[in-house]
Design a protein around this motif. Structure first.
Motif, PDB file in Angstrom:
ATOM      1  N   ARG A 281       0.879  -1.250  -0.022  1.00 37.69           N
ATOM      2  CA  ARG A 281      -0.061   0.107   0.098  1.00 37.69           C
ATOM      3  C   ARG A 281       1.195   1.514  -0.196  1.00 37.69           C
ATOM      4  O   ARG A 281       0.449   2.224  -0.583  1.00 37.69           O
ATOM      5  N   THR A 282       1.927   1.292   0.386  1.00 35.98           N
ATOM      6  CA  THR A 282       2.276   2.385   0.582  1.00 35.98           C
ATOM      7  C   THR A 282       3.036   2.537  -0.357  1.00 35.98           C
ATOM      8  O   THR A 282       3.505   4.102  -1.296  1.00 35.98           O
ATOM      9  N   LEU A 283       3.345   1.198  -0.985  1.00 38.63           N
ATOM     10  CA  LEU A 283       4.100   1.461  -2.469  1.00 38.63           C
ATOM     11  C   LEU A 283       3.781   2.555  -3.501  1.00 38.63           C
ATOM     12  O   LEU A 283       3.679   2.771  -4.234  1.00 38.63           O
ATOM     13  N   TRP A 284       2.316   2.246  -3.756  1.00 44.49           N
ATOM     14  CA  TRP A 284       0.733   2.874  -4.862  1.00 44.49           C
ATOM     15  C   TRP A 284       1.028   3.708  -4.350  1.00 44.49           C
ATOM     16  O   TRP A 284       0.786   4.460  -4.963  1.00 44.49           O
ATOM     17  N   GLU A 285       0.723   4.363  -2.722  1.00 47.12           N
ATOM     18  CA  GLU A 285       0.637   5.375  -2.775  1.00 47.12           C
ATOM     19  C   GLU A 285       1.523   6.295  -2.806  1.00 47.12           C
ATOM     20  O   GLU A 285       1.155   7.117  -3.551  1.00 47.12           O
ATOM     21  N   TYR A 286       2.791   5.874  -2.661  1.00 46.95           N
ATOM     22  CA  TYR A 286       3.824   7.349  -2.316  1.00 46.95           C
ATOM     23  C   TYR A 286       4.283   6.711  -4.412  1.00 46.95           C
ATOM     24  O   TYR A 286       4.206   7.918  -4.875  1.00 46.95           O
ATOM     25  N   GLY A 287       3.693   5.726  -5.356  1.00 49.11           N
ATOM     26  CA  GLY A 287       4.427   5.970  -6.203  1.00 49.11           C
ATOM     27  C   GLY A 287       3.248   6.902  -7.007  1.00 49.11           C
ATOM     28  O   GLY A 287       3.232   7.936  -8.021  1.00 49.11           O
ATOM     29  N   LEU A 288       1.725   6.747  -5.922  1.00 46.59           N
ATOM     30  CA  LEU A 288       0.614   7.785  -7.264  1.00 46.59           C
ATOM     31  C   LEU A 288       1.010   9.394  -7.111  1.00 46.59           C
ATOM     32  O   LEU A 288       0.508   9.950  -7.737  1.00 46.59           O
ATOM     33  N   LEU A 289       1.414   9.657  -5.498  1.00 52.02           N
ATOM     34  CA  LEU A 289       2.052  10.462  -5.648  1.00 52.02           C
ATOM     35  C   LEU A 289       2.774  11.447  -6.005  1.00 52.02           C
ATOM     36  O   LEU A 289       1.963  12.734  -6.544  1.00 52.02           O
TER      37      LEU A 289
END
Length: 304
Positions: A281-289
């Motif tokens: 989830r951190t990967l997805w959130e950071y990547g989208l941001l």
């Protein structure tokens, strides 16, 4: 404190249980067996309160809605809308609550006056609102993990800070708290751009751009910046994925800040410690941001 925490767990109040366990942890020697036991309990409860926790299996439409046909479908839609509205009102109440604190309100006025003199009251007010929303994202997530935090204190020329006794000890919880600010800040920047599309007033696209830039800067994976907290939950492979996203977004937008973040991200991926099990989830959130904020700061949105 342990008894209070256990009582809260029995009633399903995980946030209150976390707060009680954190108070107990603060009184224990770091090298004691009790400290390790309570830390493990905190990690387990943090996974339960984690908003990214997978939801249970999708529920079928209630029987009453299936039997009622179109009226039932309308009623089901209104019921779901009520849930969403309650969520929005809860976040709105939190935002308003911060303004009732004297330190926040008066420091905000001082901050507003400093930028009013430089860029006018409209931009200054929007700038202050953008920073306030970013910081309240951190406050909301800290409270979710049972950590008391004050609304932000504004400091002209620097930004705003929130006061909290500590961040969560658990890497995933720390990442959630760290990224909550940029996620809320992204919402403010997108809202400003949507207002620009409706009004075509240049002030709104300026606010969207500066808000996106500030939130992107906070994703630098160093020190106490939001990106530094988030990187603690990423394993080495996930960090290299972020590096690839950063340089791809830079190639498409030519936003120089992405190069700086990318250079620091390479250092964090190559030469610093990383957990064996990263958080998806951190990967997805950071990547989208980094992708969306990078696009908002670097792309020509047709306003020039």
């Amino acid at each position: 404190m342990a008894a209070a925490a256990a009582s809260h767990e029995q009633t399903g109040n995980v946030t209150a249980a976390l707060a009680a366990w954190r108070q107990a942890l603060d009184l224990l020697p770091a090298d004691s067996r009790q400290f390790a036991t309570v830390s493990a309990r905190l990690a387990e409860l943090s996974r339960r309160v984690d908003p990214a926790a997978p939801a249970s299996a999708p529920q079928e439409k209630p029987a009453w809605a299936q039997r009622a046909g179109i009226p039932g479908a309308i009623a089901l839609f209104l019921w779901k809308f009520k849930v969403v509205l309650a969520f929005i009102l809860t976040k709105g109440k939190l935002l308003l609550l911060g303004l009732t604190k004297g330190s926040t309100f008066f420091s905000m006025l001082l901050f507003l006056g400093a930028y009013w003199a430089a860029w006018g009251w409209k931009f200054a007010a929007g700038f202050v609102a953008s920073i306030y929303i970013h910081e309240m994202g951190h406050v909301a997530m800290l409270q979710r993990y049972g950590i008391p935090a004050t609304p932000p204190m504004f400091i002209p020329g620097i930004g705003a800070v929130i006061r909290s006794r500590f961040y969560p000890h658990e890497p995933v919880a720390e990442a959630r708290v760290g990224l909550a600010g940029p996620i809320w800040g992204l919402g403010a920047a997108v809202a400003a751009y949507l207002v620009y599309l409706a009004t075509r007033a240049p002030i709104w696209v300026a606010l969207a751009h500066v808000g996106a830039w500030i939130n992107l800067f906070n994703l630098l994976p160093v020190w106490q910046l939001d990106g530094g907290h988030a990187y603690k939950a990423l394993n080495r492979r996930q960090r290299w994925i972020i590096v690839a996203l950063l340089f791809t977004t830079w190639f498409l937008t030519a936003e120089g800040l992405l190069l700086l973040i990318g250079a620091v991200a390479v250092w964090r991926a190559w030469g610093t410690e990383a957990p064996d099990d990263g958080d998806a989830r951190t990967l997805w959130e950071y990547g989208l941001l980094v992708t969306i904020l990078g696009a908002m700061t670097g792309l020509d949105w047709g306003t020039r």
